[in-house]
Write a protein that holds these residues in place. Structure first.
Motif, PDB file in Angstrom:
ATOM      1  N   MET A  64       0.815  -1.272   0.022  1.00  0.00           N
ATOM      2  CA  MET A  64      -0.058   0.000  -0.285  1.00  0.00           C
ATOM      3  C   MET A  64       1.080   1.193   0.117  1.00  0.00           C
ATOM      4  SD  MET A  64      -2.781   1.459   3.066  1.00  0.00           S
ATOM      5  CE  MET A  64      -1.514   1.967   4.076  1.00  0.00           C
ATOM      6  N   ASN A  65       0.727   2.038  -1.234  1.00  0.00           N
ATOM      7  CA  ASN A  65       1.586   3.299  -1.012  1.00  0.00           C
ATOM      8  C   ASN A  65       1.025   4.458  -2.061  1.00  0.00           C
ATOM      9  OD1 ASN A  65       2.653   2.427  -3.381  1.00  0.00           O
ATOM     10  ND2 ASN A  65       4.775   3.036  -2.773  1.00  0.00           N
ATOM     11  N   LEU A  66       0.187   3.820  -3.091  1.00  0.00           N
ATOM     12  CA  LEU A  66      -0.087   4.986  -4.055  1.00  0.00           C
ATOM     13  C   LEU A  66      -1.714   4.856  -4.220  1.00  0.00           C
ATOM     14  CD1 LEU A  66       2.470   4.659  -6.783  1.00  0.00           C
ATOM     15  CD2 LEU A  66       2.158   6.390  -5.205  1.00  0.00           C
ATOM     16  N   ILE A  67      -2.421   5.801  -4.422  1.00  0.00           N
ATOM     17  CA  ILE A  67      -4.015   5.881  -4.956  1.00  0.00           C
ATOM     18  C   ILE A  67      -3.958   6.714  -6.244  1.00  0.00           C
ATOM     19  CG2 ILE A  67      -6.270   6.695  -4.231  1.00  0.00           C
ATOM     20  CD1 ILE A  67      -5.427   6.448  -1.297  1.00  0.00           C
ATOM     21  N   GLU A  68      -4.418   6.315  -7.091  1.00  0.00           N
ATOM     22  CA  GLU A  68      -4.631   6.877  -8.194  1.00  0.00           C
ATOM     23  C   GLU A  68      -6.041   7.231  -8.341  1.00  0.00           C
ATOM     24  OE1 GLU A  68      -4.629   6.181 -13.354  1.00  0.00           O
ATOM     25  OE2 GLU A  68      -4.945   4.309 -11.861  1.00  0.00           O
ATOM     26  N   ILE A  69      -6.121   8.853  -8.591  1.00  0.00           N
ATOM     27  CA  ILE A  69      -7.166   9.437  -8.733  1.00  0.00           C
ATOM     28  C   ILE A  69      -7.498   9.796 -10.038  1.00  0.00           C
ATOM     29  CG2 ILE A  69      -8.535  11.552  -7.781  1.00  0.00           C
ATOM     30  CD1 ILE A  69      -6.220  11.549  -5.646  1.00  0.00           C
ATOM     31  N   VAL A  70      -8.546   9.219 -10.618  1.00  0.00           N
ATOM     32  CA  VAL A  70      -8.997   9.266 -12.038  1.00  0.00           C
ATOM     33  C   VAL A  70     -10.280  10.224 -12.203  1.00  0.00           C
ATOM     34  CG1 VAL A  70      -9.848   8.238 -14.120  1.00  0.00           C
ATOM     35  CG2 VAL A  70      -8.329   7.099 -12.551  1.00  0.00           C
ATOM     36  N   VAL A  71      -9.926  11.313 -12.943  1.00  0.00           N
ATOM     37  CA  VAL A  71     -11.348  12.320 -13.023  1.00  0.00           C
ATOM     38  C   VAL A  71     -11.678  12.066 -14.696  1.00  0.00           C
ATOM     39  CG1 VAL A  71     -12.088  14.864 -13.289  1.00  0.00           C
ATOM     40  CG2 VAL A  71     -10.079  14.289 -11.476  1.00  0.00           C
ATOM     41  N   GLU A  72     -12.897  11.325 -14.623  1.00  0.00           N
ATOM     42  CA  GLU A  72     -13.165  10.790 -16.134  1.00  0.00           C
ATOM     43  C   GLU A  72     -13.335  12.066 -17.091  1.00  0.00           C
ATOM     44  OE1 GLU A  72     -16.427   7.422 -16.954  1.00  0.00           O
ATOM     45  OE2 GLU A  72     -17.476   9.512 -16.514  1.00  0.00           O
ATOM     46  N   GLY A  73     -12.637  11.586 -18.134  1.00  0.00           N
ATOM     47  CA  GLY A  73     -12.394  12.496 -19.267  1.00  0.00           C
ATOM     48  C   GLY A  73     -11.395  13.600 -18.952  1.00  0.00           C
ATOM     49  N   LYS A  74     -10.818  13.672 -17.812  1.00  0.00           N
ATOM     50  CA  LYS A  74      -9.981  14.778 -17.864  1.00  0.00           C
ATOM     51  C   LYS A  74      -8.572  14.570 -17.499  1.00  0.00           C
ATOM     52  CE  LYS A  74     -13.617  18.002 -16.977  1.00  0.00           C
ATOM     53  NZ  LYS A  74     -14.384  19.181 -16.207  1.00  0.00           N
ATOM     54  N   GLY A  75      -8.455  13.400 -17.111  1.00  0.00           N
ATOM     55  CA  GLY A  75      -6.882  12.814 -16.572  1.00  0.00           C
ATOM     56  C   GLY A  75      -6.932  12.285 -15.363  1.00  0.00           C
ATOM     57  N   SER A  76      -5.741  12.076 -14.592  1.00  0.00           N
ATOM     58  CA  SER A  76      -5.593  11.336 -13.480  1.00  0.00           C
ATOM     59  C   SER A  76      -4.320  11.852 -12.600  1.00  0.00           C
ATOM     60  CB  SER A  76      -5.490   9.764 -13.406  1.00  0.00           C
ATOM     61  OG  SER A  76      -4.404   9.594 -14.161  1.00  0.00           O
ATOM     62  N   ALA A  77      -4.232  11.508 -11.307  1.00  0.00           N
ATOM     63  CA  ALA A  77      -3.232  11.829 -10.463  1.00  0.00           C
ATOM     64  C   ALA A  77      -2.934  10.759  -9.549  1.00  0.00           C
ATOM     65  CB  ALA A  77      -3.596  13.132  -9.586  1.00  0.00           C
ATOM     66  N   LEU A  78      -1.705  10.583  -9.022  1.00  0.00           N
ATOM     67  CA  LEU A  78      -1.315   9.740  -8.276  1.00  0.00           C
ATOM     68  C   LEU A  78      -1.003  10.446  -6.660  1.00  0.00           C
ATOM     69  CD1 LEU A  78       1.352   7.556  -9.881  1.00  0.00           C
ATOM     70  CD2 LEU A  78      -1.055   6.882  -9.029  1.00  0.00           C
ATOM     71  N   ALA A  79      -1.383   9.576  -5.670  1.00  0.00           N
ATOM     72  CA  ALA A  79      -1.087  10.218  -4.481  1.00  0.00           C
ATOM     73  C   ALA A  79      -0.424   9.300  -3.689  1.00  0.00           C
ATOM     74  CB  ALA A  79      -2.607  10.614  -3.584  1.00  0.00           C
ATOM     75  N   GLU A  80       0.637   9.603  -2.847  1.00  0.00           N
ATOM     76  CA  GLU A  80       1.522   8.487  -2.149  1.00  0.00           C
ATOM     77  C   GLU A  80       0.943   8.750  -0.744  1.00  0.00           C
ATOM     78  OE1 GLU A  80       5.917   7.281  -2.022  1.00  0.00           O
ATOM     79  OE2 GLU A  80       5.773   9.499  -1.876  1.00  0.00           O
ATOM     80  N   ILE A  81       0.400   7.455  -0.166  1.00  0.00           N
ATOM     81  CA  ILE A  81       0.162   7.569   1.272  1.00  0.00           C
ATOM     82  C   ILE A  81       1.305   7.984   2.014  1.00  0.00           C
ATOM     83  CG2 ILE A  81      -0.650   6.233   2.938  1.00  0.00           C
ATOM     84  CD1 ILE A  81      -2.544   4.848   0.791  1.00  0.00           C
ATOM     85  N   ASP A  82       1.247   8.380   3.170  1.00  0.00           N
ATOM     86  CA  ASP A  82       2.243   8.656   4.138  1.00  0.00           C
ATOM     87  C   ASP A  82       1.622   8.137   5.506  1.00  0.00           C
ATOM     88  OD1 ASP A  82       0.772  10.495   5.330  1.00  0.00           O
ATOM     89  OD2 ASP A  82       1.579  12.151   4.339  1.00  0.00           O
ATOM     90  N   GLY A  83       2.603   8.155   6.421  1.00  0.00           N
ATOM     91  CA  GLY A  83       2.254   7.576   7.719  1.00  0.00           C
ATOM     92  C   GLY A  83       1.675   8.589   8.762  1.00  0.00           C
TER      93      GLY A  83
END
Length: 119
Positions: free
Chosen positions: A1-20
């Motif tokens: 567990m360390n990344l969450i992909e955030i997809v905005v439909e039709g606009k793109g995506s981002a990656l978030a790194e989980i911290d502690g």
């Protein structure tokens, strides 16, 4: 567990790194992925309600651009991409590490999908 992909439909995506900083909150969200919601906006923040409640873990009253948090009073996943501060304290779970530029183009009601990221 360390990344969450955030997809905005039709606009793109981002990656978030989980911290502690709030490991229980992050784990409970991560284990429920994938999740889907409709975007809501508040200043330089995209947020959306998740279908479960969590309790405060180590809440913070402030945020920085790129922070990803959970707001317990509204069961909301929050993405801060500018100078907007949380309405009230949030459980910080991570930071956007790529794709933050997608969020200024998000509109109310855009479909957002959270899923486990790869990397």
């Amino acid at each position: 567990m360390n990344l969450i992909e955030i997809v905005v439909e039709g606009k793109g995506s981002a990656l978030a790194e989980i911290d502690g900083r709030n490991p229980r909150t992050a784990r409970e969200i991560y284990e429920r992925l994938p999740l889907e919601a409709k975007a809501q906006l508040w200043g330089d923040e995209v947020y959306f309600e998740l279908p479960f409640a969590l309790t405060d873990e180590n809440p913070s009253p402030s945020s920085e651009a790129g922070d990803v948090s959970f707001w317990t009073p509204g069961s909301a996943f929050c993405i801060f991409f500018g100078g907007t501060q949380p309405y009230s304290a949030v459980n910080h779970i991570g930071r956007i590490v790529s794709g933050i530029d997608v969020f200024p183009g998000v509109e109310e009601g855009d479909r957002i999908i959270l899923r486990q990221g790869e990397g």
